[in-house]
Design an enzyme around this catalytic site. Structure first.
Site, PDB file in Angstrom:
ATOM      1  N   ASP A 177      31.632  48.163 114.192  1.00  0.00           N
ATOM      2  CA  ASP A 177      31.397  49.023 113.381  1.00  0.00           C
ATOM      3  C   ASP A 177      32.208  50.063 112.592  1.00  0.00           C
ATOM      4  O   ASP A 177      31.978  50.726 111.786  1.00  0.00           O
ATOM      5  CB  ASP A 177      30.105  49.520 113.739  1.00  0.00           C
ATOM      6  N   LYS A 188      27.605  41.965 107.767  1.00  0.00           N
ATOM      7  CA  LYS A 188      27.311  43.344 108.010  1.00  0.00           C
ATOM      8  C   LYS A 188      26.234  43.778 106.882  1.00  0.00           C
ATOM      9  O   LYS A 188      25.953  43.223 106.282  1.00  0.00           O
ATOM     10  CB  LYS A 188      28.375  44.323 108.602  1.00  0.00           C
ATOM     11  N   ARG A 227      31.925  43.514 104.515  1.00  0.00           N
ATOM     12  CA  ARG A 227      32.722  44.515 104.696  1.00  0.00           C
ATOM     13  C   ARG A 227      34.288  44.506 104.407  1.00  0.00           C
ATOM     14  O   ARG A 227      35.122  45.385 104.018  1.00  0.00           O
ATOM     15  CB  ARG A 227      32.447  45.501 106.228  1.00  0.00           C
ATOM     16  N   GLN A 246      22.874  42.412 119.297  1.00  0.00           N
ATOM     17  CA  GLN A 246      21.604  42.396 118.871  1.00  0.00           C
ATOM     18  C   GLN A 246      20.945  41.118 119.150  1.00  0.00           C
ATOM     19  O   GLN A 246      19.601  41.013 119.600  1.00  0.00           O
ATOM     20  CB  GLN A 246      21.719  42.384 117.267  1.00  0.00           C
ATOM     21  N   GLY A 259      19.563  46.041 110.558  1.00  0.00           N
ATOM     22  CA  GLY A 259      19.602  44.775 111.321  1.00  0.00           C
ATOM     23  C   GLY A 259      19.217  44.753 112.732  1.00  0.00           C
ATOM     24  O   GLY A 259      18.627  43.863 113.264  1.00  0.00           O
ATOM     25  N   ARG A 271      20.570  39.121 105.038  1.00  0.00           N
ATOM     26  CA  ARG A 271      21.486  38.915 106.458  1.00  0.00           C
ATOM     27  C   ARG A 271      21.122  38.058 107.243  1.00  0.00           C
ATOM     28  O   ARG A 271      19.752  37.532 107.352  1.00  0.00           O
ATOM     29  CB  ARG A 271      21.429  40.331 107.031  1.00  0.00           C
ATOM     30  N   ARG A 275      16.584  51.406 120.508  1.00  0.00           N
ATOM     31  CA  ARG A 275      16.208  50.693 121.944  1.00  0.00           C
ATOM     32  C   ARG A 275      15.193  51.522 122.719  1.00  0.00           C
ATOM     33  O   ARG A 275      14.178  51.242 123.294  1.00  0.00           O
ATOM     34  CB  ARG A 275      17.219  50.524 122.956  1.00  0.00           C
ATOM     35  N   SER A 307      21.970  52.812 118.074  1.00  0.00           N
ATOM     36  CA  SER A 307      21.574  51.682 118.851  1.00  0.00           C
ATOM     37  C   SER A 307      20.636  52.251 119.951  1.00  0.00           C
ATOM     38  O   SER A 307      19.875  51.601 120.402  1.00  0.00           O
ATOM     39  CB  SER A 307      22.825  51.092 119.497  1.00  0.00           C
TER      40      SER A 307
HETATM   41  C1  S3P Z   1      24.356  46.659 117.182  1.00  0.00           C
HETATM   42  C2  S3P Z   1      25.048  45.690 117.228  1.00  0.00           C
HETATM   43  C3  S3P Z   1      26.118  45.341 116.297  1.00  0.00           C
HETATM   44  C4  S3P Z   1      26.574  46.460 115.351  1.00  0.00           C
HETATM   45  C5  S3P Z   1      25.194  46.987 114.786  1.00  0.00           C
HETATM   46  C6  S3P Z   1      24.380  47.621 116.015  1.00  0.00           C
HETATM   47  C7  S3P Z   1      23.083  47.037 118.181  1.00  0.00           C
HETATM   48  O1  S3P Z   1      25.754  43.924 115.632  1.00  0.00           O
HETATM   49  O2  S3P Z   1      27.046  46.018 114.344  1.00  0.00           O
HETATM   50  O3  S3P Z   1      25.570  48.209 114.047  1.00  0.00           O
HETATM   51  O4  S3P Z   1      22.611  48.073 118.116  1.00  0.00           O
HETATM   52  O5  S3P Z   1      22.956  46.142 118.895  1.00  0.00           O
HETATM   53  P1  S3P Z   1      25.958  42.675 116.189  1.00  0.00           P
HETATM   54  O6  S3P Z   1      25.234  42.429 117.461  1.00  0.00           O
HETATM   55  O7  S3P Z   1      25.240  41.686 115.036  1.00  0.00           O
HETATM   56  O8  S3P Z   1      27.260  42.379 116.310  1.00  0.00           O
END
Ligand code: S3P
Length: 438
Positions: A320, A347, A351, A174, A99, A127, A31, A27
């Site tokens: 996760d 996801k 899952r 996200q 994603g 997704r 970013r 993550s």
């Molecule tokens: C993430 C947020 C989560 C997580 C993903 C990474 C992120 O998803 O499951 O692996 O980096 O912001 P969601 O925001 O859809 O819950």
């Protein structure tokens, strides 16, 4: 690991021992590339995750004219182009399996003055994207999806965005992040409210890049029209990757491992609380701040795990980690119950179904519900497991096998490299029997 025919064979070996360092946080790495690209000046990212997902994000920005150097592995030097410096990509941007990459990019690209198209691999192409597209449309973004709300995303440039106040229907870092990135370009204020606080990396990193942002758990607010100045980002080791070793060491008798410099942002570490409810013996040592994020070394000693009810309020903080929690549950005495986790169905794979089906194939009693499951602990036998190309399902079963009576052959494991390149080598180095073949 490179092809879809890649599989992992995993079986019980000995206790896990040693000091381990898992790769950088996914993550944070996504970013860091995005904000560094938009900043004025040259940013350095240390500890960057050399995973397929995060590299896809770096390639996306390179395709929009951002110079990104890699002086050595896990380091990126990003020559920021400023808020209005991105150039139109000549081809659709391929987000791979990510994603996070696609949803955050969607927010950012909705505000550019050029058109763009976002595509992904087979999993990402199924997704849900309306969760991000709908609020972006409310801001004035012009984005089309395929008819069922899936990618590809076609984003029309030149939209004039307006800040909004948006209450997220589902807790999602996200979606929150996509709206904040769009909000940087919008007129007025963008406010995002969450039903439950989610990871706040976008907020704290925006602040590190000089953006004035007001945030607290469950709320973030910024005003458009600001600019970012270059920063030095230190990426902590990824808690979600450490989670596989934390769980394996908890399960396998005699284990004692130390995981170094792991990010312990409270919005990520719900698994520690869940495992402790199950009787795990986990200590955080040497807690300290590094580059604005809290990190610690995590010492894990084997314990006798028992089933537990996982409280709903922990779900977003361990979103996760459910695949590997299911592995722990399968090895625990008694029943573990998960509820309030319907998000797991959207996801990288479904899952809940993937874990329930795989554990059942290996002889574990699992009852699946719409938003969770009940798992009765037992002993896993030999089985062939479908990972559905989902990195975390593959690694969770590699862990589950460590206390099984036979061998698990886990299919379609190439995507482990999306988040955790070198998983198998690290696993073997601390005593697990995990073999990758193609
Ligand atoms: C993430 C947020 C989560 C997580 C993903 C990474 C992120 O998803 O499951 O692996 O980096 O912001 P969601 O925001 O859809 O819950």
């Amino acid at each position: 690991m490179s092809s879809a025919s890649t599989f992992i064979c995993s079986r019980a070996a000995g206790p896990l021992r040693g000091t381990l360092r898992v790769p950088g946080d996914k993550s944070v790495s996504h970013r860091a590339i995005m904000l560094a690209a938009l900043a004025d000046g040259v940013s350095r990212i240390d500890g960057f995750l050399e995973g397929e997902d995060t590299r896809a994000t770096a390639r996306a920005f390179a395709s929009m004219g951002v110079r990104i150097e890699q002086p050595e592995d896990c380091v990126r030097v990003v020559h920021g182009v400023g808020m209005r410096g991105l150039r139109a990509p000549t081809q659709p941007i391929d987000c791979g399996n990510a994603g996070t990459g696609m949803r955050l990019l969607c927010g950012l690209l909705a505000a550019q003055d050029f058109d763009s198209v976002l595509v992904g691999d087979e999993s990402l192409s199924k997704r849900p994207m309306l969760r991000v597209v709908e609020p972006l449309r409310k801001m004035g973004g012009r984005i089309e999806t395929a008819s069922n709300g899936w990618p590809p995303l076609v984003i029309r440039g030149g939209a004039k965005l307006q800040g909004i106040e948006y209450a997220l229907p589902v807790a999602s870092a996200q979606v929150k992040s996509a709206l904040l990135l769009a909000g940087l370009y919008a007129d007025g204020e963008t406010v995002v409210l969450e039903p439950h606080p989610t990871r706040d990396y976008t907020e704290s990193m925006l602040s590190a890049f000089g953006i004035r942002i007001d945030h607290r758990p469950g709320m973030a607010r910024l005003t458009g029209g600001q600019s970012l100045r270059a920063a030095h980002i230190k990426v902590p080791a990824d808690f979600s990757s450490a989670a596989f070793f934390i769980t394996a060491a908890s399960m396998v008798p005699g284990s004692d491992v130390l995981l170094q410099e792991v990010g312990i942002n409270p919005r990520r570490t719900g698994l520690l609380q869940a495992l402790r409810l199950m009787g795990a013996d986990i200590d955080l040592v040497n807690e300290r701040s590094s580059g604005g994020e809290m990190i610690a070394d995590i010492r894990v000693r084997a314990a006798r795990l028992h089933g537990a009810e996982i409280p709903d309020h922990l779900v977003p903080d361990m979103i996760d980690e459910f695949p590997v929690l299911f592995a722990a549950a399968a090895a625990a005495d008694g029943i573990t119950r998960v509820t309030g986790a319907a998000e797991l169905r959207v996801k990288e794979s479904d899952r809940l179904a993937a874990m329930a089906n795989g554990l059942r194939a290996a002889g574990i009693d699992v009852e699946e519900t719409a938003d969770g499951a009940s798992i009765r602990g037992g002993v896993l036998g030999s089985a062939q497991i479908e990972s559905h190309g989902d990195h975390r399902i593959s690694m969770a079963f590699a862990v589950a096998a460590q206390v099984g009576s036979g061998e698990l052959r886990i299919q379609d494991c190439a995507n482990v490299a999306t988040s955790f390149p070198g998983f198998d080598r690290l696993a073997v180095s601390c005593g697990m029997d995990v073999r990758v073949s193609t």
